[in-house]
Design an enzyme around this catalytic site. Structure first.
Site, PDB file in Angstrom:
ATOM      1  N   ASP A 180      -7.749   5.650  -4.607  1.00 43.55           N
ATOM      2  CA  ASP A 180      -6.645   6.523  -5.027  1.00 43.55           C
ATOM      3  C   ASP A 180      -6.850   8.010  -4.803  1.00 43.55           C
ATOM      4  OD1 ASP A 180      -8.426   7.293  -7.122  1.00 43.55           O
ATOM      5  OD2 ASP A 180      -7.592   5.816  -8.490  1.00 43.55           O
ATOM      6  N   HIS A 182     -14.611   1.199  -0.563  1.00 45.04           N
ATOM      7  CA  HIS A 182     -13.494   0.307  -0.218  1.00 45.04           C
ATOM      8  C   HIS A 182     -12.373   1.011   0.540  1.00 45.04           C
ATOM      9  CE1 HIS A 182     -14.650  -2.765  -3.601  1.00 45.04           C
ATOM     10  NE2 HIS A 182     -15.409  -2.851  -2.539  1.00 45.04           N
ATOM     11  N   GLN A 238     -15.067   2.420  -5.967  1.00 47.27           N
ATOM     12  CA  GLN A 238     -14.321   1.312  -5.357  1.00 47.27           C
ATOM     13  C   GLN A 238     -12.842   1.683  -5.261  1.00 47.27           C
ATOM     14  OE1 GLN A 238     -15.741  -2.672  -7.271  1.00 47.27           O
ATOM     15  NE2 GLN A 238     -16.169  -1.070  -8.744  1.00 47.27           N
ATOM     16  N   ASN A 239     -12.493   2.801  -5.891  1.00 44.78           N
ATOM     17  CA  ASN A 239     -11.079   3.180  -5.937  1.00 44.78           C
ATOM     18  C   ASN A 239     -10.617   3.779  -4.617  1.00 44.78           C
ATOM     19  OD1 ASN A 239     -11.167   2.313  -8.517  1.00 44.78           O
ATOM     20  ND2 ASN A 239     -11.172   4.336  -9.462  1.00 44.78           N
ATOM     21  N   THR A 276     -15.222  -0.721 -14.277  1.00 46.37           N
ATOM     22  CA  THR A 276     -15.168  -1.794 -13.267  1.00 46.37           C
ATOM     23  C   THR A 276     -15.525  -3.123 -13.915  1.00 46.37           C
ATOM     24  OG1 THR A 276     -16.084  -2.616 -11.162  1.00 46.37           O
ATOM     25  CG2 THR A 276     -17.478  -1.118 -12.438  1.00 46.37           C
ATOM     26  N   TYR A 319       0.826  -1.222   0.000  1.00 49.02           N
ATOM     27  CA  TYR A 319       0.000   0.000   0.000  1.00 49.02           C
ATOM     28  C   TYR A 319       0.855   1.265   0.000  1.00 49.02           C
ATOM     29  CZ  TYR A 319      -3.989  -3.008   0.354  1.00 49.02           C
ATOM     30  OH  TYR A 319      -4.933  -3.961   0.065  1.00 49.02           O
ATOM     31  N   CYS A 379      -6.823   2.339  13.136  1.00 48.21           N
ATOM     32  CA  CYS A 379      -6.052   1.829  14.273  1.00 48.21           C
ATOM     33  C   CYS A 379      -6.752   0.591  14.829  1.00 48.21           C
ATOM     34  CB  CYS A 379      -5.917   2.897  15.350  1.00 48.21           C
ATOM     35  SG  CYS A 379      -5.059   2.268  16.826  1.00 48.21           S
ATOM     36  N   ASN A 426     -17.129   1.105 -20.275  1.00 48.52           N
ATOM     37  CA  ASN A 426     -15.952   0.307 -19.918  1.00 48.52           C
ATOM     38  C   ASN A 426     -15.161  -0.009 -21.191  1.00 48.52           C
ATOM     39  OD1 ASN A 426     -14.776  -0.807 -17.520  1.00 48.52           O
ATOM     40  ND2 ASN A 426     -15.144  -2.854 -18.323  1.00 48.52           N
TER      41      ASN A 426
HETATM   42  P1  NAD Z   1     -10.701  -4.381 -12.135  1.00 47.89           P
HETATM   43  O1  NAD Z   1      -9.221  -4.292 -12.354  1.00 47.89           O
HETATM   44  O2  NAD Z   1     -11.284  -5.670 -11.746  1.00 47.89           O
HETATM   45  O3  NAD Z   1     -11.437  -3.949 -13.480  1.00 47.89           O
HETATM   46  C1  NAD Z   1     -11.062  -2.813 -14.196  1.00 47.89           C
HETATM   47  C2  NAD Z   1     -11.992  -2.663 -15.390  1.00 47.89           C
HETATM   48  O4  NAD Z   1     -11.654  -1.453 -16.044  1.00 47.89           O
HETATM   49  C3  NAD Z   1     -11.883  -3.787 -16.433  1.00 47.89           C
HETATM   50  O5  NAD Z   1     -13.176  -4.231 -16.791  1.00 47.89           O
HETATM   51  C4  NAD Z   1     -11.200  -3.124 -17.623  1.00 47.89           C
HETATM   52  O6  NAD Z   1     -11.637  -3.619 -18.867  1.00 47.89           O
HETATM   53  C5  NAD Z   1     -11.587  -1.676 -17.446  1.00 47.89           C
HETATM   54  N1  NAD Z   1     -10.616  -0.715 -17.962  1.00 47.89           N
HETATM   55  C6  NAD Z   1      -9.256  -0.796 -17.999  1.00 47.89           C
HETATM   56  N2  NAD Z   1      -8.737   0.316 -18.517  1.00 47.89           N
HETATM   57  C7  NAD Z   1      -9.779   1.127 -18.822  1.00 47.89           C
HETATM   58  C8  NAD Z   1      -9.887   2.425 -19.398  1.00 47.89           C
HETATM   59  N3  NAD Z   1      -8.816   3.135 -19.764  1.00 47.89           N
HETATM   60  N4  NAD Z   1     -11.126   2.951 -19.566  1.00 47.89           N
HETATM   61  C9  NAD Z   1     -12.230   2.259 -19.213  1.00 47.89           C
HETATM   62  N5  NAD Z   1     -12.193   1.024 -18.668  1.00 47.89           N
HETATM   63  C10 NAD Z   1     -10.980   0.473 -18.475  1.00 47.89           C
HETATM   64  O7  NAD Z   1     -11.060  -3.224 -11.125  1.00 47.89           O
HETATM   65  P2  NAD Z   1     -12.386  -3.024 -10.261  1.00 47.89           P
HETATM   66  O8  NAD Z   1     -13.577  -3.526 -10.972  1.00 47.89           O
HETATM   67  O9  NAD Z   1     -12.370  -1.622  -9.755  1.00 47.89           O
HETATM   68  O10 NAD Z   1     -12.101  -4.018  -9.062  1.00 47.89           O
HETATM   69  C11 NAD Z   1     -12.499  -3.712  -7.901  1.00 47.89           C
HETATM   70  C12 NAD Z   1     -11.320  -3.524  -6.935  1.00 47.89           C
HETATM   71  O11 NAD Z   1     -10.167  -2.887  -7.491  1.00 47.89           O
HETATM   72  C13 NAD Z   1     -11.712  -2.604  -5.863  1.00 47.89           C
HETATM   73  O12 NAD Z   1     -11.593  -3.276  -4.670  1.00 47.89           O
HETATM   74  C14 NAD Z   1     -10.749  -1.410  -5.899  1.00 47.89           C
HETATM   75  O13 NAD Z   1     -10.504  -0.968  -4.587  1.00 47.89           O
HETATM   76  C15 NAD Z   1      -9.578  -1.981  -6.525  1.00 47.89           C
HETATM   77  N6  NAD Z   1      -8.569  -1.147  -7.208  1.00 47.89           N
HETATM   78  C16 NAD Z   1      -8.496   0.220  -7.097  1.00 47.89           C
HETATM   79  C17 NAD Z   1      -7.518   0.938  -7.784  1.00 47.89           C
HETATM   80  C18 NAD Z   1      -7.466   2.443  -7.650  1.00 47.89           C
HETATM   81  O14 NAD Z   1      -7.855   2.989  -6.611  1.00 47.89           O
HETATM   82  N7  NAD Z   1      -7.008   3.153  -8.702  1.00 47.89           N
HETATM   83  C19 NAD Z   1      -6.607   0.266  -8.588  1.00 47.89           C
HETATM   84  C20 NAD Z   1      -6.680  -1.140  -8.690  1.00 47.89           C
HETATM   85  C21 NAD Z   1      -7.682  -1.820  -8.006  1.00 47.89           C
END
Ligand code: NAD
Length: 244
Positions: A99, A114, A96-97, A182, A61, A122, A207
């Site tokens: 960042d 998330h 869900q991000n 997602t 992290y 803590c 997506n």
């Molecule tokens: P995932 O990696 O499972 O899916 C990402 C999706 O985005 C895929 O379907 C892919 O085809 C699509 N994608 C990739 N590049 C793209 C673009 N340029 N434009 C549009 N779509 C695009 O991620 P998720 O569904 O968010 O999975 C959930 C988990 O991932 C969560 O728990 C989240 O916390 C975590 N996560 C967060 C981050 C972040 O905060 N940036 C990064 C990685 C994972």
């Protein structure tokens, strides 16, 4: 283009995932070369993994926190900020991000289901708060002062995501549900589209590739890079149109 009767009363709920931040230089989880190709989920994203090897989890992290700190929002994040500012009805962004790019883009009605990289939890006092820089097994809690009790305020697999009652309430009243970047593989977020459909909402996925093509879950599937398709979609929506 079809006029769906979008009106001032229309309530919008947006769900975002890692794909919306991909063009800001942050890796997704499940795409080729994504984070799960390099790390084991069980090691770095479960309470059991943290109990087994806290330094590994902190390193994981810390790296993501450093990358997120220098990342800048892209056109898709900014388009959602514009939509929120211009929309006369209700608007809620659920991400869900972890960042922080939606905040950097200026989003206001935002729920981090998330957790967030720049917050701590803590395990001794149970409190949460803002955190900057690396976290280690020696870090002290800013609130109770004990050392070695901190973890990132991230919801791990097997834990309950945050804000579920608020999110399901909003989905139950939604007229339009957008799912952006997602993969629809992590529950309960993957189920939000069903809740929105039950409430009678128009459902739209934006997506890179339709995540659940053929399942009939989304009334509209728009494929492409978020930085291209989200601004175009928002422009149409603000002009009263949805793609047919
Ligand atoms: P995932 O990696 O499972 O899916 C990402 C999706 O985005 C895929 O379907 C892919 O085809 C699509 N994608 C990739 N590049 C793209 C673009 N340029 N434009 C549009 N779509 C695009 O991620 P998720 O569904 O968010 O999975 C959930 C988990 O991932 C969560 O728990 C989240 O916390 C975590 N996560 C967060 C981050 C972040 O905060 N940036 C990064 C990685 C994972």
């Amino acid at each position: 283009m079809t006029d769906f009767g979008i009106s001032a009363a229309t309530s919008i709920v947006v769900l975002t995932g890692a794909g919306i931040s991909q063009e800001s230089g942050l890796d997704t989880f499940r795409d080729a070369g994504g984070i799960w190709a390099r790390y084991d989920i069980d090691d770095v994203a479960t309470p059991e993994g943290f109990a087994r090897n806290p330094p590994l989890v902190h390193d994981f992290y810390n790296e993501q926190r450093r990358e997120a700190a220098v990342a800048v929002p892209n056109a898709a994040h900014l388009a959602l900020t514009n939509l929120e500012a211009a929309w006369p009805g209700r608007f809620l962004l659920v991400t869900q991000n972890i960042d922080g790019l939606h905040e950097k883009a200026g989003s206001k009605a935002l729920l981090h289901m998330h957790g967030e990289l720049d917050r701590f939890l803590c395990e001794a006092c149970g409190k949460r708060g803002p955190w900057q820089g690396d976290m280690t097994t020696a870090s002290a809690c800013p609130l109770c002062g004990r050392a070695g009790t901190l973890r990132p305020d991230i919801v791990w697999f097997g834990e309950m995501p945050y804000f579920m009652p608020e999110i399901y309430r909003a989905l139950g009243e939604a007229d339009l549900f957008l799912s952006i970047g997602t993969s629809g593989t992590v529950y309960p977020a993957a189920d939000f589209v069903r809740a929105a459909r039950q409430a009678g909402a128009v459902t739209v996925e934006l997506n890179l590739e339709a995540s659940r093509r053929g399942h009939g879950l989304f009334a509209h599937e728009i494929e492409g890079k978020a930085g291209d398709i989200v601004p175009a979609f928002v422009r149409d929506l603000l002009e009263g149109r949805l793609p047919s």
